[in-house]
Design a protein around this motif. Sequence first.
Motif, PDB file in Angstrom:
ATOM      1  N   GLY A   1      57.077  16.067   0.992  1.00  0.00           N
ATOM      2  CA  GLY A   1      56.493  15.144   0.036  1.00  0.00           C
ATOM      3  C   GLY A   1      57.481  14.825  -1.072  1.00  0.00           C
ATOM      4  O   GLY A   1      58.549  15.445  -1.174  1.00  0.00           O
ATOM      5  N   LEU A   2      57.122  13.835  -1.875  1.00  0.00           N
ATOM      6  CA  LEU A   2      57.975  13.402  -2.977  1.00  0.00           C
ATOM      7  C   LEU A   2      57.166  13.428  -4.265  1.00  0.00           C
ATOM      8  O   LEU A   2      56.004  12.996  -4.299  1.00  0.00           O
ATOM      9  CB  LEU A   2      58.489  11.981  -2.725  1.00  0.00           C
ATOM     10  CG  LEU A   2      59.329  11.781  -1.452  1.00  0.00           C
ATOM     11  CD1 LEU A   2      59.575  10.298  -1.213  1.00  0.00           C
ATOM     12  CD2 LEU A   2      60.648  12.537  -1.549  1.00  0.00           C
ATOM     13  N   LEU A   3      57.787  13.938  -5.317  1.00  0.00           N
ATOM     14  CA  LEU A   3      57.121  13.980  -6.613  1.00  0.00           C
ATOM     15  C   LEU A   3      57.254  12.628  -7.298  1.00  0.00           C
ATOM     16  O   LEU A   3      58.337  12.054  -7.380  1.00  0.00           O
ATOM     17  CB  LEU A   3      57.730  15.067  -7.500  1.00  0.00           C
ATOM     18  CG  LEU A   3      57.102  15.192  -8.899  1.00  0.00           C
ATOM     19  CD1 LEU A   3      55.671  15.690  -8.793  1.00  0.00           C
ATOM     20  CD2 LEU A   3      57.925  16.108  -9.782  1.00  0.00           C
ATOM     21  N   ILE A   4      56.142  12.108  -7.785  1.00  0.00           N
ATOM     22  CA  ILE A   4      56.141  10.849  -8.522  1.00  0.00           C
ATOM     23  C   ILE A   4      56.400  11.172  -9.989  1.00  0.00           C
ATOM     24  O   ILE A   4      55.536  11.705 -10.682  1.00  0.00           O
ATOM     25  CB  ILE A   4      54.805  10.103  -8.348  1.00  0.00           C
ATOM     26  CG1 ILE A   4      54.573   9.782  -6.866  1.00  0.00           C
ATOM     27  CG2 ILE A   4      54.773   8.832  -9.188  1.00  0.00           C
ATOM     28  CD1 ILE A   4      53.215   9.184  -6.564  1.00  0.00           C
ATOM     29  N   GLU A   5      57.623  10.869 -10.455  1.00  0.00           N
ATOM     30  CA  GLU A   5      57.991  11.164 -11.833  1.00  0.00           C
ATOM     31  C   GLU A   5      57.483  10.108 -12.794  1.00  0.00           C
ATOM     32  O   GLU A   5      57.231  10.392 -13.966  1.00  0.00           O
ATOM     33  CB  GLU A   5      59.515  11.282 -11.953  1.00  0.00           C
ATOM     34  CG  GLU A   5      60.081  12.501 -11.237  1.00  0.00           C
ATOM     35  CD  GLU A   5      61.549  12.719 -11.548  1.00  0.00           C
ATOM     36  OE1 GLU A   5      62.318  11.749 -11.376  1.00  0.00           O
ATOM     37  OE2 GLU A   5      61.918  13.821 -11.969  1.00  0.00           O
ATOM     38  N   ASP A   6      57.353   8.872 -12.299  1.00  0.00           N
ATOM     39  CA  ASP A   6      56.858   7.795 -13.148  1.00  0.00           C
ATOM     40  C   ASP A   6      56.223   6.742 -12.254  1.00  0.00           C
ATOM     41  O   ASP A   6      56.668   6.513 -11.119  1.00  0.00           O
ATOM     42  CB  ASP A   6      57.987   7.184 -13.967  1.00  0.00           C
ATOM     43  CG  ASP A   6      57.443   6.234 -15.041  1.00  0.00           C
ATOM     44  OD1 ASP A   6      56.274   6.416 -15.445  1.00  0.00           O
ATOM     45  OD2 ASP A   6      58.179   5.333 -15.457  1.00  0.00           O
TER      46      ASP A   6
ATOM     47  N   LEU B   1      60.633  17.174  -3.681  1.00  0.00           N
ATOM     48  CA  LEU B   1      60.008  18.369  -4.235  1.00  0.00           C
ATOM     49  C   LEU B   1      60.940  19.564  -4.112  1.00  0.00           C
ATOM     50  O   LEU B   1      61.634  19.731  -3.101  1.00  0.00           O
ATOM     51  CB  LEU B   1      58.700  18.681  -3.496  1.00  0.00           C
ATOM     52  CG  LEU B   1      57.502  17.762  -3.756  1.00  0.00           C
ATOM     53  CD1 LEU B   1      56.387  18.092  -2.778  1.00  0.00           C
ATOM     54  CD2 LEU B   1      57.006  17.905  -5.182  1.00  0.00           C
ATOM     55  N   GLN B   2      60.983  20.392  -5.135  1.00  0.00           N
ATOM     56  CA  GLN B   2      61.730  21.631  -5.072  1.00  0.00           C
ATOM     57  C   GLN B   2      60.933  22.660  -4.248  1.00  0.00           C
ATOM     58  O   GLN B   2      59.706  22.543  -4.121  1.00  0.00           O
ATOM     59  CB  GLN B   2      61.966  22.174  -6.489  1.00  0.00           C
ATOM     60  CG  GLN B   2      62.775  21.241  -7.386  1.00  0.00           C
ATOM     61  CD  GLN B   2      64.160  20.969  -6.812  1.00  0.00           C
ATOM     62  OE1 GLN B   2      64.831  21.869  -6.299  1.00  0.00           O
ATOM     63  NE2 GLN B   2      64.594  19.717  -6.905  1.00  0.00           N
ATOM     64  N   PRO B   3      61.612  23.659  -3.663  1.00  0.00           N
ATOM     65  CA  PRO B   3      60.909  24.654  -2.846  1.00  0.00           C
ATOM     66  C   PRO B   3      59.717  25.293  -3.562  1.00  0.00           C
ATOM     67  O   PRO B   3      58.649  25.478  -2.966  1.00  0.00           O
ATOM     68  CB  PRO B   3      61.999  25.686  -2.547  1.00  0.00           C
ATOM     69  CG  PRO B   3      63.264  24.896  -2.581  1.00  0.00           C
ATOM     70  CD  PRO B   3      63.068  23.878  -3.651  1.00  0.00           C
ATOM     71  N   GLN B   4      59.883  25.614  -4.852  1.00  0.00           N
ATOM     72  CA  GLN B   4      58.784  26.221  -5.590  1.00  0.00           C
ATOM     73  C   GLN B   4      57.626  25.239  -5.746  1.00  0.00           C
ATOM     74  O   GLN B   4      56.452  25.625  -5.664  1.00  0.00           O
ATOM     75  CB  GLN B   4      59.264  26.686  -6.961  1.00  0.00           C
ATOM     76  CG  GLN B   4      58.170  27.394  -7.776  1.00  0.00           C
ATOM     77  CD  GLN B   4      58.659  27.866  -9.127  1.00  0.00           C
ATOM     78  OE1 GLN B   4      59.856  27.827  -9.397  1.00  0.00           O
ATOM     79  NE2 GLN B   4      57.742  28.316  -9.975  1.00  0.00           N
TER      80      GLN B   4
END
Length: 489
Positions: free
Chosen positions: A425-430, A412-415
């Motif tokens: 955490g980790l963003l689920i892109e797909d 995740l980016q700071p924003q």
Amino acid sequence: MNVRLNSPRALVLALSAAGVIGAVGAGAYTSANAVGSPTPAVAAPMVTMPDFSAITTRNGPAVVNISVTGTMKTSMEGVAGIPGMDPDDPMFEFFRRFQGQMGPRGKQPLQREMPVRGQGSGFIVSADGIILTNAHVVKDAKEVTVKLTDRREFRAKVLGSDEKTDIAVLKIDAKNLPTLSLGNTKELKPGEWVLAIGSPFGFENTVTAGVVSAKGRSLPDDSYVPFIQTDVAINPGNSGGPLINTRGEVVGINSQIYSRSGGYQGVSFAIPIDVAIQVKDQIVATGRASHARLGVAVQEVNQTFADSFKLDKPEGALVSNVEKGGPADQAGLRSGDVIRKVDGEPIVSSGDLPALIGQKKPGTKITLDVWRQGARQELSAKLGDASEKANAVAKNDERAGGGKLGLALRPLQPQEKREAAVESGLLIEDAGGPAALAGVQAGDVLLAINGTPAKSIEQVREVVGKADKSIALLIQRDGDRIFVPVRIG
């Protein structure tokens, strides 16, 4: 309330009688052909029915009919207010509704109050006129009338009402009234005979009978009550009436049914009398009922979760979210903990937890038996007051999955962290394969895997590599958190 009775008891009794005949016949045959002393036949125990007439005669006078009057606002829309349009025109109904919603020239429709009447049941628990019924029976009532079996009628005062448990307490100005004896729900057993007395469809003092089907049922939107399930016929007007055991003791208050048709289908639910009396005592003393709050969101533990968290069996309440600063947070509870006991009381289904907590008083100290990362822990918590802040206890549905993980992740980016209000955490892109089948979607945020915070893609790969049958993903979507089980073997 709605219900109807369909029971195979006649068939059961017929089979029991056949069993007796068979046993006697077999005994006679053995005795007639035995060498030496005959062996006496052992008769099967006789099936006896409770005397419902005696219970009804003794308890009926303490059951009352409740009539309520109130008002509801309705819009004064007119069907005839669409000039030049044929009522049979397919668009007629559309414009009629549109006009009703907006009124002339886009204004809100005029409203007026219409009288509303309803009926229910109740029962007297104190000779000086204290009556128990359902909260939904007297909701929004402007006038409540209580009618006794001797045809006397009294104007009743609503002392208090608790929507969380659906209990209301009424008071009438009378003395030396007949009362019902109160039983103990803990002694009630599935299969035990029970009967209901009430006013279904306005037919006063109607008696229906059945058996206890189960105890401790948790229903959607009714998390504070461990319901008694029966097959006793409950219909509109039965609400608030007593559920009575064969000793003539009240064990529950008939509250609702499960129905797909709107009519009785053999499944009805009653509020345990223990819960009702707790609420009644609080209302009589203070005018309101209070409930405790733990401050967690929980979901069911299925076999996939049990495998993921190395539980011996799929029981307990899985904590998916902890309210910041709440009692659970202060006690040290975390997402991924499985609450298995409260003060020694086992939590089998996730619905057991809110029902158990809701019956306790705010400020009560409890001991939690928790399963965390493969080991048992014991935590202490001081419960809060549900009225001070909306109870965050929620029961979420688990999502099924199977196979490999199949996630495309990135940090995740700071924003994005600020927007999601998370520290890591980790963003689920797909999401593909079993993760997608389990309900994981692109845009979800992966917060933890098998209870371990998700801080890097390498860490996730490592946990997945060590997992055996399944893993549990804690994801955040639109501000809500939920565990998703994913089978990988």
